[in-house]
Design an enzyme around this catalytic site. Structure first.
Site, PDB file in Angstrom:
ATOM      1  N   TYR A 158       7.277 -12.524 -14.386  1.00 56.57           N
ATOM      2  CA  TYR A 158       5.877 -11.658 -13.584  1.00 56.57           C
ATOM      3  C   TYR A 158       4.689 -12.567 -14.024  1.00 56.57           C
ATOM      4  O   TYR A 158       4.034 -12.525 -13.240  1.00 56.57           O
ATOM      5  CB  TYR A 158       6.353 -10.196 -14.183  1.00 56.57           C
ATOM      6  N   ALA A 172       0.786  -1.182  -0.124  1.00 61.11           N
ATOM      7  CA  ALA A 172      -0.092   0.004   0.111  1.00 61.11           C
ATOM      8  C   ALA A 172       0.871   1.102   0.036  1.00 61.11           C
ATOM      9  O   ALA A 172       0.582   2.301   0.100  1.00 61.11           O
ATOM     10  CB  ALA A 172      -0.980  -0.041   1.291  1.00 61.11           C
TER      11      ALA A 172
HETATM   12  N1  LIG Z   1       0.152  -0.836 -13.264  1.00 56.41           N
HETATM   13  C1  LIG Z   1      -0.835  -1.720 -13.901  1.00 56.41           C
HETATM   14  O1  LIG Z   1      -0.801  -1.045 -15.004  1.00 56.41           O
HETATM   15  C2  LIG Z   1      -1.328  -2.812 -13.337  1.00 56.41           C
HETATM   16  C3  LIG Z   1      -2.352  -3.387 -14.386  1.00 56.41           C
HETATM   17  C4  LIG Z   1      -2.756  -4.574 -14.064  1.00 56.41           C
HETATM   18  C5  LIG Z   1      -2.489  -5.045 -12.637  1.00 56.41           C
HETATM   19  N2  LIG Z   1      -1.656  -4.444 -11.781  1.00 56.41           N
HETATM   20  C6  LIG Z   1      -1.341  -5.075 -10.499  1.00 56.41           C
HETATM   21  O2  LIG Z   1      -1.587  -4.121  -9.361  1.00 56.41           O
HETATM   22  C7  LIG Z   1      -0.715  -4.316  -8.385  1.00 56.41           C
HETATM   23  C8  LIG Z   1      -0.154  -3.184  -7.827  1.00 56.41           C
HETATM   24  O3  LIG Z   1       0.729  -2.789  -9.247  1.00 56.41           O
HETATM   25  P1  LIG Z   1       1.258  -1.112  -8.992  1.00 56.41           P
HETATM   26  O4  LIG Z   1       0.953  -0.765 -10.434  1.00 56.41           O
HETATM   27  O5  LIG Z   1       0.514  -0.148  -7.808  1.00 56.41           O
HETATM   28  O6  LIG Z   1       2.844  -1.154  -8.570  1.00 56.41           O
HETATM   29  P2  LIG Z   1       3.511  -0.413  -7.737  1.00 56.41           P
HETATM   30  O7  LIG Z   1       3.129   1.254  -7.826  1.00 56.41           O
HETATM   31  O8  LIG Z   1       5.134  -0.550  -7.977  1.00 56.41           O
HETATM   32  O9  LIG Z   1       3.368  -0.831  -6.357  1.00 56.41           O
HETATM   33  C9  LIG Z   1       3.679  -1.969  -5.784  1.00 56.41           C
HETATM   34  C10 LIG Z   1       3.831  -2.262  -4.236  1.00 56.41           C
HETATM   35  O10 LIG Z   1       4.314  -3.437  -4.023  1.00 56.41           O
HETATM   36  C11 LIG Z   1       5.185  -3.399  -2.838  1.00 56.41           C
HETATM   37  N3  LIG Z   1       6.289  -4.327  -2.863  1.00 56.41           N
HETATM   38  C12 LIG Z   1       7.288  -4.625  -3.818  1.00 56.41           C
HETATM   39  N4  LIG Z   1       7.972  -5.792  -3.275  1.00 56.41           N
HETATM   40  C13 LIG Z   1       7.354  -6.050  -2.185  1.00 56.41           C
HETATM   41  C14 LIG Z   1       7.828  -6.944  -1.116  1.00 56.41           C
HETATM   42  N5  LIG Z   1       8.912  -7.770  -1.162  1.00 56.41           N
HETATM   43  N6  LIG Z   1       7.237  -6.873  -0.034  1.00 56.41           N
HETATM   44  C15 LIG Z   1       6.100  -6.004   0.430  1.00 56.41           C
HETATM   45  N7  LIG Z   1       5.698  -5.318  -0.573  1.00 56.41           N
HETATM   46  C16 LIG Z   1       6.208  -4.972  -1.751  1.00 56.41           C
HETATM   47  C17 LIG Z   1       5.779  -1.976  -3.296  1.00 56.41           C
HETATM   48  O11 LIG Z   1       6.366  -1.466  -2.215  1.00 56.41           O
HETATM   49  P3  LIG Z   1       7.782  -0.417  -2.406  1.00 56.41           P
HETATM   50  O12 LIG Z   1       6.916   1.052  -2.249  1.00 56.41           O
HETATM   51  O13 LIG Z   1       8.450  -0.559  -1.265  1.00 56.41           O
HETATM   52  O14 LIG Z   1       8.274  -0.418  -3.657  1.00 56.41           O
HETATM   53  C18 LIG Z   1       4.731  -1.275  -3.688  1.00 56.41           C
HETATM   54  O15 LIG Z   1       3.755  -0.716  -2.406  1.00 56.41           O
HETATM   55  C19 LIG Z   1       0.290  -5.381  -8.729  1.00 56.41           C
HETATM   56  O16 LIG Z   1      -0.376  -6.648  -8.243  1.00 56.41           O
HETATM   57  C20 LIG Z   1       0.147  -5.430 -10.398  1.00 56.41           C
HETATM   58  O17 LIG Z   1       0.474  -6.676 -10.922  1.00 56.41           O
HETATM   59  C21 LIG Z   1      -0.713  -3.235 -12.085  1.00 56.41           C
END
Ligand SMILES: NC(=O)c1ccc[n+]([C@@H]2O[C@H](COP(=O)([O-])OP(=O)(O)OC[C@H]3O[C@@H](n4cnc5c(N)ncnc54)[C@H](OP(=O)(O)O)[C@@H]3O)[C@@H](O)[C@H]2O)c1
Length: 313
Positions: A193, A14
């Site tokens: 991924y 989050a």
């Molecule tokens: N972006 C898109 O277009 C998209 C589309 C479809 C689905 N999704 C899905 O949506 C979800 C969130 O993606 P997002 O776009 O919001 O990405 P994001 O902004 O990179 O957020 C990812 C989050 O995961 C955390 N994280 C990474 N490694 C971790 C670990 N080892 N332990 C705990 N937390 C960890 C990150 O923490 P830090 O802040 O510390 O890095 C960050 O809070 C993912 O499941 C992704 O597959 C995204």
């Protein structure tokens, strides 16, 4: 021991993107959000920056790339005395430029370790807590993606390869070095991924099959739209980071802001009408449908034909 009257939701990852804005949207709906994150100062700072009221959230340490940390998180959460009414499986890493596999603390390939294995353990441990919820329909919501679905246009993209778990050979062999892929084949970071997200979906469906009827827990998933400017793409090539949002805004129309993606997650967690188990929610736009039809006709069919003729691999 702290007790709370409001509904409680744990959101993994989050501290940015979809997870952060889902936390904000659920806090605005009166939920107490447990922000399960690996970087605590960052999480505190961003929660304040988006204007979350201090009493609407707590922050607990969780590193999904460490199975010990997952177990510790569950202990810490239980010690808080809060009930668990919803869990959002959101955190993820995407590292498409790795030349060789990065490993988690436990020795597993990092994308599968973080996105799938850590969450798999977390969901199974917290199932016991969700069973005790007084909420009429506790929900376990998983973030899915089109690129993990071989039946969707995004999942057909052959670069570097569509998701494919094969016969789970890599898992059977222990999934530690030199093994880095679930199918046991050559390491492809972008595919790792996609495979991990496919595992998220399979976990959701299997939990639905095993536990929904007996527990009443709703297990579902959603595609939040293309959040093309989130930090998920931080390790992608710089040029991709510039072009991708433009493409998604102007060509596919699949682009959504982080705020809108968070609102969609909040709907699936909390709103009426999203109480079906074993389903996948998605918000397709008209533009995406047109592009999907175009790609199927003009690109995929000729490609499939080429494959059948044995020219392309
Ligand atoms: N972006 C898109 O277009 C998209 C589309 C479809 C689905 N999704 C899905 O949506 C979800 C969130 O993606 P997002 O776009 O919001 O990405 P994001 O902004 O990179 O957020 C990812 C989050 O995961 C955390 N994280 C990474 N490694 C971790 C670990 N080892 N332990 C705990 N937390 C960890 C990150 O923490 P830090 O802040 O510390 O890095 C960050 O809070 C993912 O499941 C992704 O597959 C995204």
């Amino acid at each position: 021991m702290e007790q709370s009257q409001s509904r409680n939701v744990i959101i993994t990852g989050a501290s940015s993107g979809v997870g952060l804005y889902a936390a904000k949207a659920l806090a605005q709906r009166g939920w107490h959000v447990i922000m399960a994150c690996r970087n605590l100062p960052k999480t505190k700072q961003v929660a304040q920056a988006v204007g979350m009221a201090p009493e609407s959230y707590s922050i607990l340490a969780l590193d999904l790339a460490s199975l010990a940390s997952v177990r510790q998180f569950v202990e810490d959460f239980r010690a808080s005395g809060r009930s668990l009414d919803a869990l959002v499986v959101n955190a993820a890493v995407y590292k498409p430029r790795l030349k060789s596999p990065e490993r988690s603390e436990d020795g597993y390939e990092i994308s599968v370790a973080t996105n799938h294995l850590g969450h798999f353990l977390l969901c199974n441990l917290l199932l016991e807590d969700m069973k005790k919820s007084s909420h009429p329909e506790p929900r376990l919501v998983t973030l899915g993606t089109v690129t993990a679905n071989p039946k969707e246009l995004g999942g057909k993209i052959p670069i570097p390869a569509p998701p494919d778990l094969g016969e789970l050979k890599g898992m059977e062999l222990g999934f530690k070095a030199p093994i880095a892929m679930i199918d046991g084949k050559k390491f492809k970071p972008g595919k790792a991924y996609k495979d991990s997200k496919l595992c998220n979906m399979l976990t959701m469906l299997e939990m639905h099959r095993r536990y929904h009827e007996d527990t009443g827990i709703i297990f579902n998933a959603l595609y939040p739209g293309c959040v093309a400017e989130s930090d998920l793409f931080r390790d992608a090539p710089k040029l991709f980071q510039i072009i991708f949002p433009i493409f998604q805004k102007n060509i596919t129309g699949g682009y959504v802001t982080e705020e809108e993606s968070g609102e969609r997650v909040a709907k699936v967690v909390a709103d009426e009408g999203f109480d079906k188990s074993g389903v996948y929610w998605s918000w397709a736009t008209a533009k995406i449908k047109i592009v999907r039809r175009f790609v199927r006709k003009c690109l995929m069919r000729p490609l499939m034909r080429t494959r059948l003729l044995g020219y392309g691999n």
